[in-house]
Design an enzyme around this catalytic site. Structure first.
Site, PDB file in Angstrom:
ATOM      1  N   ARG A   1      12.538   5.005  13.204  1.00 27.05           N
ATOM      2  CA  ARG A   1      11.331   5.821  13.072  1.00 27.05           C
ATOM      3  C   ARG A   1      10.389   5.549  14.260  1.00 27.05           C
ATOM      4  NH1 ARG A   1       8.986   5.495   7.164  1.00 27.05           N
ATOM      5  NH2 ARG A   1       7.854   7.301   7.984  1.00 27.05           N
TER       6      ARG A   1
ATOM      7  N   ASP B   1       1.301 -15.181   6.017  1.00 24.48           N
ATOM      8  CA  ASP B   1       0.976 -16.591   5.757  1.00 24.48           C
ATOM      9  C   ASP B   1       1.194 -16.937   4.287  1.00 24.48           C
ATOM     10  OD1 ASP B   1       0.372 -17.339   8.313  1.00 24.48           O
ATOM     11  OD2 ASP B   1      -1.803 -17.252   8.071  1.00 24.48           O
TER      12      ASP B   1
ATOM     13  N   GLU C   1      12.981  -9.009   2.551  1.00 22.35           N
ATOM     14  CA  GLU C   1      12.136  -7.859   2.901  1.00 22.35           C
ATOM     15  C   GLU C   1      12.931  -6.572   2.684  1.00 22.35           C
ATOM     16  OE1 GLU C   1      10.904  -8.173   6.978  1.00 22.35           O
ATOM     17  OE2 GLU C   1      10.082  -6.139   7.022  1.00 22.35           O
TER      18      GLU C   1
ATOM     19  N   PRO D   1       0.791  -1.229   0.000  1.00 20.75           N
ATOM     20  CA  PRO D   1       0.000   0.000   0.000  1.00 20.75           C
ATOM     21  C   PRO D   1       0.826   1.283   0.000  1.00 20.75           C
ATOM     22  CG  PRO D   1      -0.916  -1.566   1.537  1.00 20.75           C
ATOM     23  CD  PRO D   1       0.350  -2.175   1.025  1.00 20.75           C
ATOM     24  N   ASN D   2       0.356   2.228  -0.786  1.00 19.19           N
ATOM     25  CA  ASN D   2       0.891   3.597  -0.866  1.00 19.19           C
ATOM     26  C   ASN D   2       2.210   3.717  -1.620  1.00 19.19           C
ATOM     27  OD1 ASN D   2      -1.229   4.924   0.642  1.00 19.19           O
ATOM     28  ND2 ASN D   2      -0.425   3.853   2.435  1.00 19.19           N
TER      29      ASN D   2
ATOM     30  N   HIS E   1       3.724  -4.231   9.251  1.00 19.55           N
ATOM     31  CA  HIS E   1       3.600  -4.152  10.703  1.00 19.55           C
ATOM     32  C   HIS E   1       2.405  -4.933  11.257  1.00 19.55           C
ATOM     33  CE1 HIS E   1       6.599  -1.197   9.850  1.00 19.55           C
ATOM     34  NE2 HIS E   1       5.748  -0.456   9.163  1.00 19.55           N
TER      35      HIS E   1
ATOM     36  N   TYR F   1      11.348   8.492   1.806  1.00 22.57           N
ATOM     37  CA  TYR F   1      11.165   7.543   0.709  1.00 22.57           C
ATOM     38  C   TYR F   1      11.875   7.912  -0.588  1.00 22.57           C
ATOM     39  CZ  TYR F   1       7.568   6.041   3.980  1.00 22.57           C
ATOM     40  OH  TYR F   1       6.914   5.616   5.100  1.00 22.57           O
TER      41      TYR F   1
ATOM     42  N   ARG G   1       5.210  11.089  -2.044  1.00 26.77           N
ATOM     43  CA  ARG G   1       5.192  10.859  -0.589  1.00 26.77           C
ATOM     44  C   ARG G   1       6.383  11.550   0.057  1.00 26.77           C
ATOM     45  NH1 ARG G   1       4.512   4.738   1.257  1.00 26.77           N
ATOM     46  NH2 ARG G   1       3.667   5.647   3.162  1.00 26.77           N
TER      47      ARG G   1
ATOM     48  N   HIS H   1      12.776  -2.166   2.854  1.00 29.49           N
ATOM     49  CA  HIS H   1      12.129  -0.891   3.198  1.00 29.49           C
ATOM     50  C   HIS H   1      13.008   0.240   2.714  1.00 29.49           C
ATOM     51  CE1 HIS H   1       9.158  -2.973   5.462  1.00 29.49           C
ATOM     52  NE2 HIS H   1      10.127  -3.700   5.995  1.00 29.49           N
TER      53      HIS H   1
ATOM     54  N   ASN I   1       8.342  -5.270  -0.350  1.00 30.84           N
ATOM     55  CA  ASN I   1       8.183  -4.112   0.515  1.00 30.84           C
ATOM     56  C   ASN I   1       6.682  -3.987   0.732  1.00 30.84           C
ATOM     57  OD1 ASN I   1       7.921  -1.735   1.856  1.00 30.84           O
ATOM     58  ND2 ASN I   1       9.120  -0.492   0.427  1.00 30.84           N
TER      59      ASN I   1
ATOM     60  N   ALA J   1       2.891  -0.465   5.025  1.00 30.18           N
ATOM     61  CA  ALA J   1       2.435  -0.590   6.416  1.00 30.18           C
ATOM     62  C   ALA J   1       1.942  -1.996   6.749  1.00 30.18           C
ATOM     63  CB  ALA J   1       1.347   0.445   6.709  1.00 30.18           C
TER      64      ALA J   1
HETATM   65  C1  DQA Z   1       8.010   1.424   4.225  1.00 31.86           C
HETATM   66  C2  DQA Z   1       7.956   1.668   5.734  1.00 31.86           C
HETATM   67  C3  DQA Z   1       6.554   1.443   6.264  1.00 31.86           C
HETATM   68  O1  DQA Z   1       6.512   1.679   7.666  1.00 31.86           O
HETATM   69  C4  DQA Z   1       5.587   2.396   5.587  1.00 31.86           C
HETATM   70  O2  DQA Z   1       4.279   2.152   6.044  1.00 31.86           O
HETATM   71  C5  DQA Z   1       5.677   2.369   4.107  1.00 31.86           C
HETATM   72  C6  DQA Z   1       6.972   2.243   3.473  1.00 31.86           C
HETATM   73  C7  DQA Z   1       9.398   1.771   3.631  1.00 31.86           C
HETATM   74  O3  DQA Z   1       9.643   1.393   2.484  1.00 31.86           O
HETATM   75  O4  DQA Z   1      10.211   2.431   4.288  1.00 31.86           O
HETATM   76  O5  DQA Z   1       4.669   2.527   3.412  1.00 31.86           O
HETATM   77  O6  DQA Z   1       7.778   0.034   3.988  1.00 31.86           O
END
Ligand code: DQA
Length: 148
Positions: free
Chosen positions: A107, A87, A98, A10-11, A80, A23, A18, A100, A74, A77
């Protein structure tokens, strides 16, 4: 040919607009282009998929079953709290790395915990877009080692 699925949660479709401090300035298309270039250099195929919906990420993983050798994720959110995605990553039965863009450990408290972390071989956080290409390179190397 080794096939890698790259999942963006997401996002991440809004990258470039952003918070640039955390980012960076690249859009998701620009990051995907850099991932594709590195994949070509490494001689592997890569499929990049983004969704704002946990179920769509899970659908893509399930559809890819048996056709992929590893996953770079990635999860935004969902990192978390996304237990269904966790799963599905476990069920995929392939190595996962993984990523980020930001250093989630430097943070807010709630970002420091990843429910995916123990599903993954490892985590790269805080290196911006380079985290994706580093993850791809490491994953492809590990898959090649395992293939012997
Ligand atoms: C993120 C870190 C996450 O906490 C956040 O919700 C994101 C981006 C990162 O790439 O740093 O959307 O995964």
């Amino acid at each position: 040919m080794t096939a890698i699925l790259v999942l963006h949660g997401p996002n991440l479709n809004a990258l470039g607009r952003r918070d640039r401090h955390h980012y960076g300035t690249l859009t998701l298309d620009e990051i995907n282009r850099r991932i594709a270039e590195r994949a070509e250099h490494l001689g592997v195929s890569v499929d990049c998929f983004q969704s704002n919906h946990e179920g769509a990420l899970i659908d893509r993983l399930q559809e890819s079953a048996g056709r992929i050798d590893g996953v770079v994720v990635n999860a935004g959110a969902l990192t978390h709290y996304g237990l269904s995605l966790k799963d599905a990553l476990t069920d995929a039965g392939v190595p996962v790395v993984e990523v980020h863009l930001s250093n989630i450990h430097a943070r807010e408290e709630w970002r420091r915990r990843s429910v995916l972390a123990d599903t993954a071989l490892g985590q790269i956080a805080g290196l911006g877009w380079r985290g994706y290409t580093a993850a791809l390179e490491a994953l492809v190397g590990i898959i090649a080692d395992e293939a012997g």
